[in-house]
Design a protein around this motif. Structure first.
Motif, mmCIF file in Angstrom:
data_model
loop_
_atom_site.group_PDB
_atom_site.id
_atom_site.type_symbol
_atom_site.label_atom_id
_atom_site.label_comp_id
_atom_site.label_asym_id
_atom_site.label_seq_id
_atom_site.Cartn_x
_atom_site.Cartn_y
_atom_site.Cartn_z
ATOM 1 N N ALA A 176 0.831 -1.124 0.123
ATOM 2 C CA ALA A 176 -0.057 -0.015 -0.074
ATOM 3 C C ALA A 176 0.882 1.367 0.006
ATOM 4 O O ALA A 176 0.569 2.373 -0.240
ATOM 5 N N ARG A 177 2.181 1.371 0.082
ATOM 6 C CA ARG A 177 2.940 2.418 0.118
ATOM 7 C C ARG A 177 3.149 2.941 -1.227
ATOM 8 O O ARG A 177 2.977 2.532 -2.134
ATOM 9 N N GLU A 178 3.479 4.270 -1.220
ATOM 10 C CA GLU A 178 3.680 5.028 -2.328
ATOM 11 C C GLU A 178 4.950 5.909 -2.215
ATOM 12 O O GLU A 178 5.054 6.943 -1.071
ATOM 13 N N PRO A 179 5.800 5.965 -2.902
ATOM 14 C CA PRO A 179 6.110 4.890 -3.893
ATOM 15 C C PRO A 179 6.171 3.443 -3.504
ATOM 16 O O PRO A 179 6.632 3.110 -2.281
ATOM 17 N N LEU A 180 5.897 2.469 -4.247
ATOM 18 C CA LEU A 180 5.788 1.187 -4.012
ATOM 19 C C LEU A 180 7.277 0.767 -3.957
ATOM 20 O O LEU A 180 8.231 0.976 -4.686
ATOM 21 N N GLN A 181 7.731 0.111 -2.544
ATOM 22 C CA GLN A 181 9.013 -0.334 -2.509
ATOM 23 C C GLN A 181 9.204 -1.862 -3.011
ATOM 24 O O GLN A 181 8.339 -2.946 -2.637
ATOM 25 N N LEU A 182 10.231 -2.153 -4.043
ATOM 26 C CA LEU A 182 10.452 -3.407 -4.601
ATOM 27 C C LEU A 182 11.644 -4.211 -4.037
ATOM 28 O O LEU A 182 12.594 -3.423 -3.863
ATOM 29 N N ARG A 215 9.829 2.138 -6.322
ATOM 30 C CA ARG A 215 11.296 2.234 -6.226
ATOM 31 C C ARG A 215 11.885 0.886 -5.888
ATOM 32 O O ARG A 215 11.347 0.049 -5.285
ATOM 33 N N VAL A 216 12.993 0.514 -6.856
ATOM 34 C CA VAL A 216 13.673 -0.563 -6.676
ATOM 35 C C VAL A 216 14.268 -0.491 -5.340
ATOM 36 O O VAL A 216 15.611 0.122 -5.329
ATOM 37 N N ALA A 217 13.971 -1.091 -4.266
ATOM 38 C CA ALA A 217 14.731 -0.816 -3.004
ATOM 39 C C ALA A 217 15.978 -1.873 -2.796
ATOM 40 O O ALA A 217 16.915 -1.500 -2.069
ATOM 41 N N TYR A 218 15.561 -3.016 -3.383
ATOM 42 C CA TYR A 218 16.667 -4.026 -3.355
ATOM 43 C C TYR A 218 16.775 -4.936 -4.613
ATOM 44 O O TYR A 218 15.528 -5.426 -4.925
ATOM 45 N N ALA A 219 17.734 -4.942 -5.181
ATOM 46 C CA ALA A 219 18.025 -5.885 -6.517
ATOM 47 C C ALA A 219 19.125 -6.791 -6.079
ATOM 48 O O ALA A 219 20.215 -6.513 -6.053
ATOM 49 N N SER A 220 18.917 -8.107 -6.383
ATOM 50 C CA SER A 220 20.148 -9.152 -5.967
ATOM 51 C C SER A 220 19.450 -10.360 -6.792
ATOM 52 O O SER A 220 18.555 -10.699 -6.662
ATOM 53 N N GLY A 221 20.619 -11.270 -7.050
ATOM 54 C CA GLY A 221 20.378 -12.723 -7.630
ATOM 55 C C GLY A 221 20.214 -13.590 -6.419
ATOM 56 O O GLY A 221 20.039 -14.628 -6.514
ATOM 57 N N SER A 222 20.122 -12.952 -5.031
ATOM 58 C CA SER A 222 20.144 -13.954 -4.133
ATOM 59 C C SER A 222 18.919 -14.083 -3.361
ATOM 60 O O SER A 222 18.202 -13.266 -3.116
ATOM 61 N N MET A 223 18.183 -15.452 -3.667
ATOM 62 C CA MET A 223 17.008 -15.639 -3.213
ATOM 63 C C MET A 223 16.685 -15.160 -1.841
ATOM 64 O O MET A 223 15.745 -14.611 -1.165
ATOM 65 N N SER A 224 17.700 -15.747 -0.979
ATOM 66 C CA SER A 224 17.490 -15.635 0.657
ATOM 67 C C SER A 224 17.636 -13.815 0.902
ATOM 68 O O SER A 224 16.895 -13.664 1.918
ATOM 69 N N GLY A 225 18.286 -13.280 0.104
ATOM 70 C CA GLY A 225 18.266 -11.646 0.356
ATOM 71 C C GLY A 225 17.031 -11.002 0.162
ATOM 72 O O GLY A 225 16.468 -10.278 0.853
ATOM 73 N N LEU A 226 16.385 -11.461 -1.039
ATOM 74 C CA LEU A 226 15.151 -11.065 -1.308
ATOM 75 C C LEU A 226 14.053 -11.209 -0.361
ATOM 76 O O LEU A 226 13.178 -10.524 0.161
ATOM 77 N N LEU A 227 14.056 -12.658 0.205
ATOM 78 C CA LEU A 227 13.071 -13.069 1.178
ATOM 79 C C LEU A 227 13.373 -12.314 2.522
ATOM 80 O O LEU A 227 12.252 -12.047 3.154
ATOM 81 N N ALA A 228 14.434 -12.083 2.720
ATOM 82 C CA ALA A 228 14.668 -11.209 4.095
ATOM 83 C C ALA A 228 14.151 -9.999 3.878
ATOM 84 O O ALA A 228 13.694 -9.435 4.954
ATOM 85 N N VAL A 229 14.314 -9.260 2.786
ATOM 86 C CA VAL A 229 13.661 -7.880 2.804
ATOM 87 C C VAL A 229 12.381 -7.946 2.936
ATOM 88 O O VAL A 229 11.632 -7.061 3.596
ATOM 89 N N VAL A 230 11.647 -8.975 2.275
ATOM 90 C CA VAL A 230 10.158 -9.095 1.967
ATOM 91 C C VAL A 230 9.703 -9.403 3.633
ATOM 92 O O VAL A 230 8.959 -8.883 4.174
#
Length: 286
Positions: free
Chosen positions: A177-183, A208-223
């Motif tokens: 629901a945030r604006e801008p959307l954080q990805l 806004r792309v707040a985190y971009a990485s090829g690491s699945m564990s990193g993506l899941l931690a941010v979410v």
């Protein structure tokens, strides 16, 4: 007289445990659903214990079924390894296999376990990376084959399975629901990253792309932290996160991706071809 655990019955039981429906298990082992049901009944009568809970959505294992599953897997692995070794039918060697992280978590355990049962002398080296990196490694002959994602429009190789891309968020934090959307997205050249940005651009929603990485564990931690939402293949969504319905959160619909096998050589050797055939046979049913 003590019960005798028949190998065929155990193989059927493990297929049911993996696939969670009698119909899909029947397809895997090449029997009718009625025959599979009879095998389960015979196994339950032999052990004098209920092994499955049946419902309209499929089957789950009882406590006795869970206990049997561990024994069944070990017995089948030992049986198949002995047959392959003594008959000389098993392959030998080292195989370099590439797979994206999301597919590794969802599919690799069963793929590797069943292949090892047939070919216990094969060592499979697994390399996890996003699809563009795997394709580059194939071109440099650093991998023998890889499971890769492709857009549905790409028809260079048969598609073994289709996976829906979905929006994923924390169950307790409305980051969508945030604006801008954080990805939190994979590398910029991956299909999920491109699909998310293209969809949001077309919908005119700020992000806004707040985190971009090829690491699945990193993506899941941010979410999990509640700081952003991600785009994953549906089969890779962990149980503690939720799929966000696009319409409910004013998010654009996402495409599906196809799973294909890529090779480093136009004519793969026998071992590589055997593993590829195993993927074609097992992956659609997982």
């Amino acid at each position: 007289m003590k019960p005798h655990l028949d190998i065929d019955l155990l193989r059927t039981f493990v297929a049911i445990a993996d696939l969670r429906t009698l119909g899909r298990a029947a397809e895997r082992i090449g029997r009718t659903q009625a025959a599979v049901s009879m095998q389960v009944k015979k196994l339950e009568e032999m052990l004098n214990q209920p092994l499955l809970h049946r419902s309209g959505r499929g089957v789950t294992l009882t406590l006795h079924g869970e206990r049997l599953l561990g024994h069944a897997r070990a017995l089948l692995q030992q049986h198949d390894a002995a047959v392959a070794d003594l008959s000389g039918s098993g392959l030998r060697g080292t195989l370099r296999f590439g797979c994206p992280d999301d597919y590794a978590a969802a599919f690799l355990p069963e793929i590797l376990r069943s292949f090892a049962g047939q070919h216990p002398q094969v060592l499979v080296e697994v390399h996890c990376a996003p699809t563009p990196r795997l394709q580059a490694q194939l071109q440099r002959h650093r991998l023998d084959l890889a499971l890769v994602s492709t857009a549905d429009a790409d028809g260079a190789a048969p598609v073994l399975r289709r996976e829906a891309l979905v929006w994923v968020g924390n169950r307790h934090d409305p980051a969508a629901a945030r604006e801008p959307l954080q990805l939190a997205l994979s590398d910029p050249d991956t299909l999920d990253h491109r699909a998310a940005c293209a969809g949001l651009d077309a919908a005119g929603r700020p992000y806004r792309v707040a985190y971009a990485s090829g690491s699945m564990s990193g993506l899941l931690a941010v979410v999990r932290s509640g700081q952003a939402i991600a785009v994953l293949t549906q089969s890779a969504v962990p149980a503690d996160l939720q799929i966000l319905p696009a319409a409910d959160w004013q998010l654009p619909a996402l495409p599906t991706v196809g799973l294909q096998v890529g090779f480093d050589l136009p004519r793969p050797p026998e071992l590589v071809s055997a593993f590829a055939e195993h993927l074609r046979r097992v992956l659609p049913g997982l």
